[in-house]
Enzyme design. Structure first.
Site, PDB file in Angstrom:
ATOM      1  N   GLY A  90      -6.137  -0.518   1.793  1.00 51.63           N
ATOM      2  CA  GLY A  90      -6.439  -1.853   2.239  1.00 51.63           C
ATOM      3  C   GLY A  90      -6.080  -1.932   3.321  1.00 51.63           C
ATOM      4  N   GLY A  91      -6.161  -3.092   4.114  1.00 56.16           N
ATOM      5  CA  GLY A  91      -5.625  -3.259   5.541  1.00 56.16           C
ATOM      6  C   GLY A  91      -4.331  -2.946   5.799  1.00 56.16           C
ATOM      7  N   MET A  92      -3.427  -3.224   4.753  1.00 54.70           N
ATOM      8  CA  MET A  92      -1.855  -3.039   5.063  1.00 54.70           C
ATOM      9  C   MET A  92      -1.357  -1.719   4.503  1.00 54.70           C
ATOM     10  SD  MET A  92       1.402  -5.520   3.916  1.00 54.70           S
ATOM     11  CE  MET A  92       1.336  -5.019   2.107  1.00 54.70           C
ATOM     12  N   GLY A  93      -1.938  -1.529   3.022  1.00 55.33           N
ATOM     13  CA  GLY A  93      -1.373  -0.402   2.480  1.00 55.33           C
ATOM     14  C   GLY A  93      -2.298   0.601   2.046  1.00 55.33           C
ATOM     15  N   VAL A  95      -2.273   3.111  -1.681  1.00 59.26           N
ATOM     16  CA  VAL A  95      -2.034   3.454  -2.906  1.00 59.26           C
ATOM     17  C   VAL A  95      -2.208   4.781  -3.448  1.00 59.26           C
ATOM     18  CG1 VAL A  95      -1.967   2.393  -5.094  1.00 59.26           C
ATOM     19  CG2 VAL A  95      -2.257   1.006  -3.163  1.00 59.26           C
ATOM     20  N   LYS A 112       2.794   2.287  -3.579  1.00 61.21           N
ATOM     21  CA  LYS A 112       1.930   1.839  -2.674  1.00 61.21           C
ATOM     22  C   LYS A 112       3.042   2.080  -1.406  1.00 61.21           C
ATOM     23  CE  LYS A 112      -0.028  -2.439  -0.773  1.00 61.21           C
ATOM     24  NZ  LYS A 112      -0.482  -3.832  -1.132  1.00 61.21           N
ATOM     25  N   ASP A 211      -5.450 -14.083  -2.143  1.00 63.09           N
ATOM     26  CA  ASP A 211      -6.637 -13.363  -2.057  1.00 63.09           C
ATOM     27  C   ASP A 211      -7.343 -12.784  -3.190  1.00 63.09           C
ATOM     28  OD1 ASP A 211      -8.446 -11.507  -0.365  1.00 63.09           O
ATOM     29  OD2 ASP A 211      -7.164  -9.741  -0.164  1.00 63.09           O
TER      30      ASP A 211
END
Length: 787
Positions: A90-93, A95, A112, A211
């Site tokens: 995703g935008g941050m991490g 997995v 993650k 979210d």
């Protein structure tokens, strides 16, 4: 002009970068160019996209692409886990699927890590990402629920990168599961109830997900949904300025974001309820309520905040021919279910379901064939909005109106025949509209407050419902509670007495409606300084609830707390504490039931701990209660004002009088907003501000406040003796003395003594306070008033 800070700029870059990543790879550059963004911001986002591309499409393709130095590769160990394959990003991490590799036991997990790209970003951007990652780990550690993916482990790699290991969920998205298995409407709703249970658990810990969308809810092979990705979640009540990395990032999925989220306004649990409404719409209709593809951010915001979604029925009918499963759901759809979805997705957060549990409860009612509580907006709603523009003096009346409206629903539930129930509801609503119209200046010789209109309505109940005691009792109870809240004790007693007689005649002595009125009468006795009768009344209601096996009703948890509060008022903290603990245990076992009452019990538990001189525990409980009240009462409330007052008293005991004065002033401001100027709640705060102003050396400023409080006390307690009346005049004496008026101080102390003699069971703290003031006033025999 406001100059953007480095933190706000980095947050915006991350926000738009995450939005760009949601677009197909080949369309990202074109999509970004079409957005209405400052050139500098667009350039920063484009550079991140270019860097992502230069990494060889790491997130979209294989794990063998170039990686930053120190970033673990497939096959390497992270903590006790070996990375097996990349699952998602995703935008941050990013997995990975991983397996326990230390020989302790065989277990697959999801590991993650922060995206490699972010590790090469600007220092402030990188700091935000690390803080946000840490925030997710903290939040997940709080949550233990079968419908939330559990955190199992966490730490840092050898190169210092944070990681967390979560329960591995082998499943597909919520909507994908429903479509793959061709679930009918009822099966989809039963699955959705489990999602609501997971969200409610997060909210119970004051965590807002922010979210919620199908991709963040995976359904396992055995049909259990699991909430994932709390990366942009936050804790309610925390200081948003304290950690920008944890709280100021504004990433979202616009298609599921609430109007307040899209506008970047403060969020509460109501925002998650809206997202649940969008999910519910999609599960029923097969598509989202708003089509945002190709829209600019401004256009998307207008669609979400101002546009009206199509009705569920119209969407299902349009697609029914091409998709037989939708046609089948269309045949099962009812107006009630459409109202449930509309209430969850209401533009006005205050008009949505108060909790995820409340939304789930209405769906349960629909599944059981019972009437739902959701109703479309009506003329009554518009009238109440008009009254809302005139808040002074009508807040208590508005609460009473809500109680009466709830009573209308209860009448419907108890009706034996649907036709009779509908007729009853129309009759009660007609009466309520008459009450509301009584405040209209075009219908009266002046503009009445709603409180005044309710007083007039009380005189008409016998005439309107004389032959219908079951309806009269419900309406009379709501109006009586308004009177009690406004300290109209004699008027409240008359109405509650009639309501109890009517309810017992219609429903019986042990019916929950009769017991609710009995609880109100016990509280009335407490306010009338008839403590022994109040105690007996509360205990009788508790005994009847237990004897009739009604202990699952919220009234049981509430009346346990009311008895504990009675002991608090008496300053009998050793008796108060166990009753309050018992009440809290009930609320903990019934999550979502009467949540605002649960918060008040938490506040009272803090007060009991304070009285027992367990100051650290009191401080912890007060902090928890204040955070919870920010959720339950976003606009402020009398209960919040009481909490502020009690925290001020704790600050006094800790010697921090400046902090105490600030809290007392906040409490006074909130009480003045909610109550009329002639109310005991306002008086208490006014007296405390005068008293503590004296403690910090502001004797001159305290004098007019104390004089106003003394005059108000004589008016408020003209008919009912109360220990607070005596305390107020003791404060007047103390303030006059500090300003050099020894004669006036002696006169005020005599007034305090006279009032004290009328109080049946004076509180020990009041007596101690009078003696402390007396010692200061009586520095000479001539100055001391005779006893």
């Amino acid at each position: 002009m406001t100059v953007p800070t480095e933190t706000s700029t980095e947050s915006a870059v991350l926000d738009w970068f995450e939005r760009a990543l949601e677009q197909p790879g080949e369309q990202r550059k074109t999509w970004l160019a079409a957005q209405d963004l400052p050139d500098a911001l667009r350039l920063r986002v484009q550079r991140l996209l270019d860097t992502e591309c230069s990494l060889g499409g790491f997130l979209e393709h294989s794990a063998s692409a170039p990686e930053p130095e120190g970033f673990p590769a497939i096959g390497e160990h992270v903590g006790n886990y070996q990375l097996l394959a990349r699952l998602d990003a995703g935008g941050m991490g990013v997995v990975y699927r991983a397996r326990r590799a230390d020989g302790s036991y065989d277990q697959d997990v999801a590991v993650k890590l922060i995206r490699p790209l972010h590790l090469m970003a600007a220092p402030e951007f990188r700091r935000q990402m690390l803080a946000r990652f840490e925030q997710e780990r903290i939040l997940l550690a709080r949550l233990q629920h079968p419908n939330i993916a559990r955190i199992l482990d966490g730490g840092r790699t050898a190169s210092g990168l944070p990681w967390l290991a979560m329960e591995f969920v082998d499943g597909i998205s919520l909507t994908g599961h429903c479509d793959r298995d061709a679930l009918d409407l009822r099966a989809r709703l039963r699955l959705f109830l489990k999602v609501c249970a997971g969200v409610q658990e997060a909210h119970r810990h004051l965590v807002v997900h922010r979210d919620l969308k199908p991709d963040n809810i995976l359904v396992t092979r055995d049909g259990e949904p699991k909430l994932l990705d709390f990366g942009i979640a936050r804790t309610l009540g925390e200081d948003a300025n304290g950690d920008p990395g944890a709280t100021q990032l504004t990433a979202m999925t616009p298609a599921y974001a609430s109007p307040e989220h899209v506008r970047r306004q403060p969020l509460t649990t109501a925002s998650d309820v809206y997202s649940l409404g969008v999910l519910l719409f999609q599960l029923v209709a097969g598509e989202r309520p708003y089509r945002l593809d190709g829209l600019t951010p401004a256009e998307a915001e207008r669609a979400i905040c101002d546009g009206e979604p199509p009705s569920l029925r119209s969407v299902l009918q349009r697609a029914g021919d091409a998709d037989p499963s939708r046609g089948e759901r269309a045949s099962q759809l009812t107006d009630d279910l459409q109202h449930v979805v509309a209430k969850a997705m209401h533009k006005d957060a205050a008009r949505r379901y108060a909790t995820a549990q409340s939304l789930a409860a209405d769906i349960e009612r629909w599944l059981q064939g019972k009437p739902v509580l959701a109703h479309p907006d009506s003329a009554g709603y518009r009238l109440r909005k008009f009254v809302g523009r005139h808040p002074l003096g009508v807040a208590a009346g508005t609460l009473a109106l809500a109680a009466v409206l709830a009573a209308s629903g209860i009448a419907m539930w108890q009706a034996q025949q649907a036709r009779q129930g509908a007729a009853d509801l129309r009759e009660m609503n007609d009466f309520l509209l008459e009450v509301t119209q009584a405040s209209d200046p075009f219908d009266a010789d002046r503009e009445l407050t709603l409180s005044e209109a309710l007083d007039v309505a009380a005189t008409r109940i016998d005439e309107r419902f004389g032959s219908r005691p079951e309806l009269a009792a419900e309406i009379r109870f709501g109006i009586a509670y308004s009177m009690l809240s406004r300290y109209r004790l004699d008027a409240a007693e008359a109405q509650l007495g009639k309501a109890l007689a009517e309810s017992r005649a219609a429903f019986g002595d042990d019916d929950i409606r009769s017991l609710r009125i009995g609880d109100a009468i016990a509280y009335l006795r407490q306010e009338q300084d008839r403590g022994k009768e109040a105690e007996a009344g509360f205990r009788e209601v508790i005994a009847r609830l237990e004897r009739n096996r009604l202990t699952d009703d919220p009234l049981y948890g509430i009346v346990l707390g009311n008895l504990g509060n009675l002991y608090l008022v008496r300053e009998d903290y050793r008796q108060a504490d166990p009753w309050l603990r018992k009440s809290m245990t009930w609320f903990d076992a019934h999550p979502g039931a009467a949540e605002k009452d649960r918060v008040n019990i938490l506040s009272n538990l803090a007060h009991a701990a304070h009285g027992l001189e367990d100051l650290p525990r009191a401080d912890t409980l007060y902090a928890s209660a204040q955070a919870a009240m920010a959720v339950a009462y976003p606009q402020g409330s009398p209960d919040q004002a009481i909490l502020l007052n009690n925290r001020a008293l704790l600050a006094e005991d800790r010697g921090d009088t400046q902090a105490a004065l600030a809290l007392h002033r906040q409490s006074l401001a909130m009480r003045r907003k909610v109550f009329s100027s002639e109310h005991p709640m306002t008086l208490t705060a006014l007296t405390n501000v005068a008293r503590v102003s004296l403690d910090v050396g502001e004797a001159r400023q305290a004098l007019p406040i104390a004089e106003d409080a003394g005059a108000m006390a004589d008016r408020v307690y003209a008919e009912v003796p109360n220990g607070r009346h005596a305390s107020t005049w003791a404060t007047v004496a103390d303030v006059r003395l500090a300003n050099g008026d020894t004669t006036g101080a002696a006169a005020a102390l005599r007034r305090a003594d006279t009032v004290r003699d009328t109080v049946k069971d004076p509180a020990p703290s009041m007596l101690a306070y009078l003696e402390k003031v007396r010692a200061r006033v009586c520095t000479t025999p001539a100055a001391c008033p005779a006893r």
